[in-house]
Scaffold this active site. Sequence first.
Site, PDB file in Angstrom:
ATOM      1  N   GLU A 146     -69.442   6.431 -48.091  1.00 49.46           N
ATOM      2  CA  GLU A 146     -68.010   5.951 -48.550  1.00 49.46           C
ATOM      3  C   GLU A 146     -67.927   5.385 -49.540  1.00 49.46           C
ATOM      4  OE1 GLU A 146     -70.230   4.798 -46.104  1.00 49.46           O
ATOM      5  OE2 GLU A 146     -70.339   2.690 -46.190  1.00 49.46           O
ATOM      6  N   HIS A 206     -74.816   5.279 -47.445  1.00 49.32           N
ATOM      7  CA  HIS A 206     -73.223   4.837 -47.430  1.00 49.32           C
ATOM      8  C   HIS A 206     -72.438   5.875 -48.196  1.00 49.32           C
ATOM      9  CE1 HIS A 206     -73.460   0.666 -45.861  1.00 49.32           C
ATOM     10  NE2 HIS A 206     -74.811   0.630 -46.284  1.00 49.32           N
ATOM     11  N   CYS A 262     -75.351   3.302 -41.745  1.00 49.93           N
ATOM     12  CA  CYS A 262     -76.125   1.993 -41.925  1.00 49.93           C
ATOM     13  C   CYS A 262     -76.045   0.869 -40.882  1.00 49.93           C
ATOM     14  CB  CYS A 262     -75.732   1.432 -43.091  1.00 49.93           C
ATOM     15  SG  CYS A 262     -77.100   0.301 -43.902  1.00 49.93           S
TER      16      CYS A 262
HETATM   17  N1  GLN Z   1     -79.313  -4.505 -42.570  1.00 50.79           N
HETATM   18  C1  GLN Z   1     -78.079  -4.379 -41.821  1.00 50.79           C
HETATM   19  C2  GLN Z   1     -78.094  -4.436 -40.485  1.00 50.79           C
HETATM   20  O1  GLN Z   1     -79.039  -4.618 -39.691  1.00 50.79           O
HETATM   21  C3  GLN Z   1     -77.367  -3.105 -42.308  1.00 50.79           C
HETATM   22  C4  GLN Z   1     -77.121  -3.061 -43.605  1.00 50.79           C
HETATM   23  C5  GLN Z   1     -75.908  -2.281 -44.020  1.00 50.79           C
HETATM   24  O2  GLN Z   1     -74.979  -1.654 -43.353  1.00 50.79           O
HETATM   25  N2  GLN Z   1     -75.580  -1.942 -45.312  1.00 50.79           N
HETATM   26  O3  GLN Z   1     -76.882  -4.468 -39.750  1.00 50.79           O
END
Ligand code: GLN
Length: 196
Positions: free
Chosen positions: A178, A176, A78
């Site tokens: 995890e 995610h 992410c």
């Molecule tokens: N939108 C977040 C960012 O720009 C990422 C979101 C997340 O890691 N759940 O870093």
Amino acid sequence: MDIGVLALQGDFREHISALKNCGVNARPVKTKDEIVEIDALVIPGGESTTISKLAKAFDLFDLIKDRIAKGMPTYGSCAGMILVSKTILDPASGQESFGGIDIVVRRNAFGKQVDSFEADLYFEGIAGDPLRAIFIRAPWVESYSNEVKVLATVNFQGESHPVAVSQGNVLATSFHPEITGDSRVHEYFLREFCKK
Ligand code: GLN
């Protein structure tokens, strides 16, 4: 194999638990000395702008960038995907990435926090049931070079978007693993990238 999870911000504790469930030595890293010592790095979900600002403030940015460029096995989830990308669309002002994988990512591509969702995905190289993928203000891969392998895609409003990709020493997922209790993505990273 000594696996470091970048512990500047975000859900690094969950990654450490998932890696420990796979039977490897994983620990939080947030100093230059710790980052020099590790054999592989996981960059967690969280807020990519905050993680990159803190990496600069603690003078870790160039070291991490350099270690990834020199082949350290790295997995970004992410915000971590955003941080290993080559180019960020809709970045915060001045936001930079470490690079490592030749992808263009769009931040917050699926919408706002309230648009977070879950989906079952087929992930190339991971056998068994489909993976439950949790997307929280997630990025998607908007474009990628020929060197990049697409491992999973998700359909969103009638279009398919890559959400798990790899190139060389780097693996990245928009979602995610995890926080699902299913450690197959971490196992995959250890098996295919770290030669556990
Ligand atoms: N939108 C977040 C960012 O720009 C990422 C979101 C997340 O890691 N759940 O870093």
